[in-house]
Design an enzyme around this catalytic site. Sequence first.
Site, PDB file in Angstrom:
ATOM      1  N   CYS B 108      -3.121   2.255  -2.835  1.00 47.44           N
ATOM      2  CA  CYS B 108      -4.534   2.617  -2.921  1.00 47.44           C
ATOM      3  C   CYS B 108      -4.700   3.615  -1.800  1.00 47.44           C
ATOM      4  O   CYS B 108      -4.629   3.247  -0.626  1.00 47.44           O
ATOM      5  CB  CYS B 108      -5.460   1.429  -2.714  1.00 47.44           C
ATOM      6  SG  CYS B 108      -7.171   1.950  -2.545  1.00 47.44           S
ATOM      7  N   SER B 112      -7.569  -0.537  -0.015  1.00 53.51           N
ATOM      8  CA  SER B 112      -6.522  -1.508  -0.316  1.00 53.51           C
ATOM      9  C   SER B 112      -6.763  -2.155  -1.671  1.00 53.51           C
ATOM     10  O   SER B 112      -6.532  -3.340  -1.832  1.00 53.51           O
ATOM     11  CB  SER B 112      -6.463  -2.562   0.788  1.00 53.51           C
ATOM     12  OG  SER B 112      -7.736  -3.140   0.954  1.00 53.51           O
TER      13      SER B 112
END
Lengths: 138, 204
Positions: B108, B112
Amino acid sequence: MTGFRPDATELGDARRRVEALVAELPARPGDESFDEPWELRAFAMAVAAYHNGQYEWSEFQLSLIESIRRWEAEGGDAESAPWSYYEHWLTALETVLAGNGVLSDALLDDRTREILATPRAKNHHEPHYEPVAIDPAR
Amino acid sequence: MSSTPIQPPSIRTQEEIAARVKALEAIMIEKGIMTTEAVDRLTEIYEKEVGPQLGAAVVAKAWTDPEFKERLLSDGTGTCRELGIGGLQGEDMVVVENTETVHNVIVCTLCSCYPWPVLGLPPNWYKGPEYRARIVREPRKVLRDDFGLDLPDSVEVRVWDSSSEMRYWVLPRRPEGTDGMSERALAGIVTRDSMIGTGVVPAP
């Protein structure tokens, strides 16, 4: 950067040591799972701070009991203040750390506001349909 | 007795609480009370049970049931739901398949985002700025240097960026020498990193 990968036995032992601490605390509802990522983080932080010698486990335990007791005394009504075990957990952790002088509410509030104010990046709420990078075969 | 109704404590949103926990962790780390590693370590103890074994079960089923695999690749979220797996942060999951010629890895790039229901909590390195930046810039090198995964040059590396709307995870290749293994036994050899794409499933 990858961290270490303990084998299953070592993990099991570590888990049992933590379980031994947790066994003395007011029960978590249900099957001891975590509903939100922050809950697990808060859980781990309380154990880590204890291992660091910041407080006796019994202090944390009392603080947790007190937070739950206060919620119950204030009505314990799931509609006005929904039950969240880990919010009490977090309150307990903040309380014992503040009691030690390592944390102040103002400091924590400021930092929290900072984090909340960090702008979410553009496009992040959209799906990305293609790989973001490709390293072609040669 | 006052007739004023009891004021509930201010109800905070999950986002506000999550930010507060993050702030608390940052402060404690700065003060030297704990290290990220220590918190990770404790998290991992629990992660093992809330997480990747669910993804591993999905992978094992895909390895042994071609029709399931086909469904999984065309509709990750719906197909996982067949096994009762789904929920928070797994709303729209896309499964990408590793083959002889393509190796997938997820990231990502902004925070996250991670397919929680199948992989549990992300390890901290997944959330760190270093991995997030470098895996996009030099994926092959990061896989080799940081994860010990030396892919042959003949393999294309694809990096998939999970966002809050769409989360990727990897269907790893079934290793050699596993022909006679049961679905359950196969699930036991699937690792978390193989579903992130920073590892492969080792032959048993």
